[in-house]
Design an enzyme around this catalytic site. Structure first.
Site, PDB file in Angstrom:
ATOM      1  CG  ASP A 106      -2.293   0.435   0.980  1.00 38.95           C
ATOM      2  OD1 ASP A 106      -2.462   1.561   0.491  1.00 38.95           O
ATOM      3  OD2 ASP A 106      -3.220  -0.355   1.243  1.00 38.95           O
ATOM      4  CG  ASP A 214      -4.755   5.603   0.975  1.00 39.22           C
ATOM      5  OD1 ASP A 214      -5.560   4.701   1.213  1.00 39.22           O
ATOM      6  OD2 ASP A 214      -4.784   6.727   1.523  1.00 39.22           O
ATOM      7  CD  GLU A 277      -8.817   4.420  -1.876  1.00 35.60           C
ATOM      8  OE1 GLU A 277      -9.759   4.036  -1.173  1.00 35.60           O
ATOM      9  OE2 GLU A 277      -7.910   5.166  -1.431  1.00 35.60           O
ATOM     10  CG  HIS A 349      -9.090  -1.537   4.080  1.00 37.16           C
ATOM     11  ND1 HIS A 349      -8.799  -1.528   2.718  1.00 37.16           N
ATOM     12  CD2 HIS A 349      -8.747  -0.317   4.526  1.00 37.16           C
ATOM     13  CE1 HIS A 349      -8.302  -0.354   2.391  1.00 37.16           C
ATOM     14  NE2 HIS A 349      -8.251   0.404   3.471  1.00 37.16           N
ATOM     15  CG  ASP A 350     -11.568   1.785   3.142  1.00 40.69           C
ATOM     16  OD1 ASP A 350     -11.145   1.730   4.318  1.00 40.69           O
ATOM     17  OD2 ASP A 350     -10.901   2.246   2.196  1.00 40.69           O
TER      18      ASP A 350
HETATM   19  C1  NOJ Z   1      -8.370   5.099   1.778  1.00 39.05           C
HETATM   20  C2  NOJ Z   1      -8.067   3.889   2.613  1.00 39.05           C
HETATM   21  O1  NOJ Z   1      -8.491   2.743   1.947  1.00 39.05           O
HETATM   22  C3  NOJ Z   1      -8.755   4.103   3.946  1.00 39.05           C
HETATM   23  O2  NOJ Z   1      -8.747   2.955   4.740  1.00 39.05           O
HETATM   24  C4  NOJ Z   1      -8.080   5.258   4.620  1.00 39.05           C
HETATM   25  O3  NOJ Z   1      -8.772   5.559   5.828  1.00 39.05           O
HETATM   26  C5  NOJ Z   1      -8.062   6.507   3.740  1.00 39.05           C
HETATM   27  N1  NOJ Z   1      -7.744   6.239   2.377  1.00 39.05           N
HETATM   28  C6  NOJ Z   1      -7.054   7.487   4.265  1.00 39.05           C
HETATM   29  O4  NOJ Z   1      -5.758   6.993   4.067  1.00 39.05           O
END
Ligand code: NOJ
Length: 576
Positions: A106, A214, A277, A349-350
């Site tokens: 990541d 990210d 992302e 994970h989100d």
């Molecule tokens: C996206 C990540 O997937 C998430 O888990 C994170 O809280 C935010 N970006 C900030 O880094």
């Protein structure tokens, strides 16, 4: 194995690859401290090898105060002690490689931790050489520092509250699109970019195989010539302005990504995997980002399909309309058909667990999970499997706020209660549906205490359904969700039409059945998925051509028929 076709010979390696995401805190704990770690991951590589995935994407394991579970990094070149050491990392990487898999890190470079030495220096004085490495701005003119609304812009942070914090040391505000412990780096500064590229090369030299980037489309902010940033529109019912139009896919983003490509990725023998992302990215943007001729990134994570059940914000939950899902995926498939490439995901994970979200995590858990997997993996693009998805793990179903650990969930709860935006029951119901902690409960390895995740007290509760849903119960069962995922992943490796075939959506107006055709050089696959718990008729435009087709994979023990689907049934038919 089928002979590779002409198309497959020139296609990049990741077009036929499947990526598996490990969220280290919740994967496997080797030392009993209740937090997953690198040695824990190493102890479970057999599981991943058996599953057949090609790439492991590791969520952040860098040194971090863990304000946002590792997405707040205080040292990019060190491993957080809760996860292990650099030696543990090197050992894991060597083991992953020896099993023929790759490992992608990541990359969190929109922001650092406020405990990163760069920020510690930057905040120390107005004239510190690193002052300009972050976004420092004075109080809004004619306002008292610290007064509500005195922030340099009206933007809200993704984790509630304003996106700016006043630092008493110098009397200026710094920007943090996420938590106040995640200050945004200033990519306008060439020294910042050079440091980041050097760090990326350092990890590649260590042997890693690429990066998941990210919120990489937030790195370029729409700063005006006088250094100010624009206010955002305040949507109905919102407490803050929407800054995203001013930092999402900003003016210099393509330039930065191309520079990064030149400085970090170009000219390597085996091209590393790069996936950006990008919340809010459109199909048209994505064509540009992923056009190989432009040398930016290989693919992006877009958010359209995981926003279809949101109302005014993610915690305002609405039922999914299948026709919306088809319209969205259909547009992405068409938009990236000629140029660029899709990534395909349900979970990460989100996001809440897909079987609880778009499936049925009760009576039809296994059928709905395998149907959802089939539909996703048969699209054109690179599929991502999030840990536990291959077991059909479900949402956490927490009933008390005390069970939650995620900063986004906890801040949202506190802010919405404080402003009287919702009552406790409503808030708990929306967290139950949407909280990121749904994806973060420990992986359920077996039916022993704490699901075999730890010998200690886990940092977040194990889902009590682990006695029924766990890896040990599924590994050797040919009818398990895990075995089904193995077959799906194998299909992508062996059947070129899965990786490279054209995509044609069928039955776009049907609210129950998802249907499409993939085709490549005379081979056609028909993919059908019933998104309901009732039997559904299927009226295909030219059903007769599928008479005599062979069932490649399905989630019932007998093949079934093309013109009628059983509850949550998935079928993939092949002809030619
Ligand atoms: C996206 C990540 O997937 C998430 O888990 C994170 O809280 C935010 N970006 C900030 O880094």
């Amino acid at each position: 194995m089928t002979e590779p076709t002409a198309a497959a010979v020139v296609a990049p390696w990741w077009t036929s690859a499947v990526v598996y995401q490990v969220y280290p805190r919740s994967f496997a704990d080797s030392n009993g401290d209740g937090i997953g770690d690198l040695r824990g991951i190493a102890s479970k590589l057999d599981h991943l090898q058996l599953l057949g995935v090609d790439v492991i994407w590791l969520s952040p394991v860098y040194a971090s105060p863990q304000d946002d579970a590792g997405y707040d990094i205080s040292d990019y070149r060190a491993i957080d002690p809760s996860f292990g050491t650099l030696e543990d990392f090197d050992a894991l990487l060597a083991d992953v490689h020896s099993r023929g898999m790759k490992l992608v890190m990541d990359l969190v470079v929109n922001h650092t931790s406020d405990e990163h030495p760069w920020f510690v220096e930057s905040r120390s004085s107005l004239d510190n050489p690193k002052r300009d490495w972050y976004w420092w701005r004075p109080t809004r003119p004619h306002m008292e520092p610290g007064a509500p609304g005195a922030e340099p812009t009206n933007w809200g942070s993704a984790f509630s509250g304003p996106a700016w914090d006043l630092d008493p040391l110098t009397g200026e505000y710094y920007l943090h699109l996420f938590s106040r412990k995640q200050p945004d780096l200033n990519w306008e500064n060439p020294q910042v970019r050079a440091e980041i590229y050097a760090m990326m090369r350092w990890w590649l030299a260590r042997g890693v195989d690429g990066f998941r980037m990210d919120v990489i489309n937030f790195i370029s902010k729409a700063v005006r010539a006088d250094g100010s940033l624009p206010d955002g529109i305040v949507h109905d019912g919102a407490l803050y302005g929407d800054g995203q139009p001013h930092f999402g896919c900003g003016p210099r983003l393509h330039e930065y990504l191309q520079e990064m490509h030149r400085e970090v990725f170009a000219g390597r023998d085996v091209a590393p995997l790069t996936v950006g992302e990008m919340p809010g990215v459109t199909v048209d943007d994505a064509v540009l980002f992923t056009d190989p001729a432009r040398a930016e990134v290989d693919m992006v994570f877009q958010f359209e399909h995981v926003g279809l059940d949101h109302g005014a914000g993610k915690f305002d939950v609405h039922p999914l309309r299948l026709t919306d899902l088809k319209a969205s995926f259909g547009r992405w498939q068409a938009g990236l058909a000629e140029v660029g490439w899709n990534s395909l995901y349900w979970d990460n994970h989100d996001q809440p667990r897909i079987v609880s979200r778009f499936g049925d995590d009760g009576e039809h858990r296994e059928l709905s999970a395998t149907m959802l997997a089939t539909v996703l993996h048969l699209h054109r693009g690179t599929p991502y499997v999030y840990q536990g998805e291959e077991l059909a793990m479900t949402n956490a179903h927490f009933t008390s706020i005390d069970s939650y650990r995620d900063i986004e969930s906890l801040n949202h709860y506190a802010e919405a209660l404080a402003h009287g935006q919702a009552n406790e029951d409503t808030l708990l119901a929306s967290l139950r549906a949407m909280s990121r902690d749904n994806a973060r409960t420990p992986v359920q390895w077996d039916a022993t205490a704490q699901a075999g995740f730890t010998t200690g007290e886990p940092w977040i509760a194990v889902n009590p359904n682990y006695r029924e849903i766990n890896a040990a119960a599924q590994h050797d069962d040919p009818g398990s969700v895990f075995s089904f995922y193995r077959r799906l992943i194998e299909l992508r490796h062996t059947e070129p039409v899965v990786a490279l075939g054209d995509f044609t959506m069928l039955l776009a107006d049907d609210e129950a059945v998802y249907a499409f055709v993939r085709s490549l050089e005379g081979t056609e696959l028909l993919v059908l998925g019933n998104f309901t718990g009732a039997a559904q008729p299927v009226t295909l435009p030219n059903a007769q051509v599928w008479a005599g087709a062979e069932l490649v994979i399905g989630n019932y023990s007998d093949p079934g028929v093309v013109d009628s689907l059983r509850p949550w049934e998935a079928q993939v038919w092949r002809r030619g």
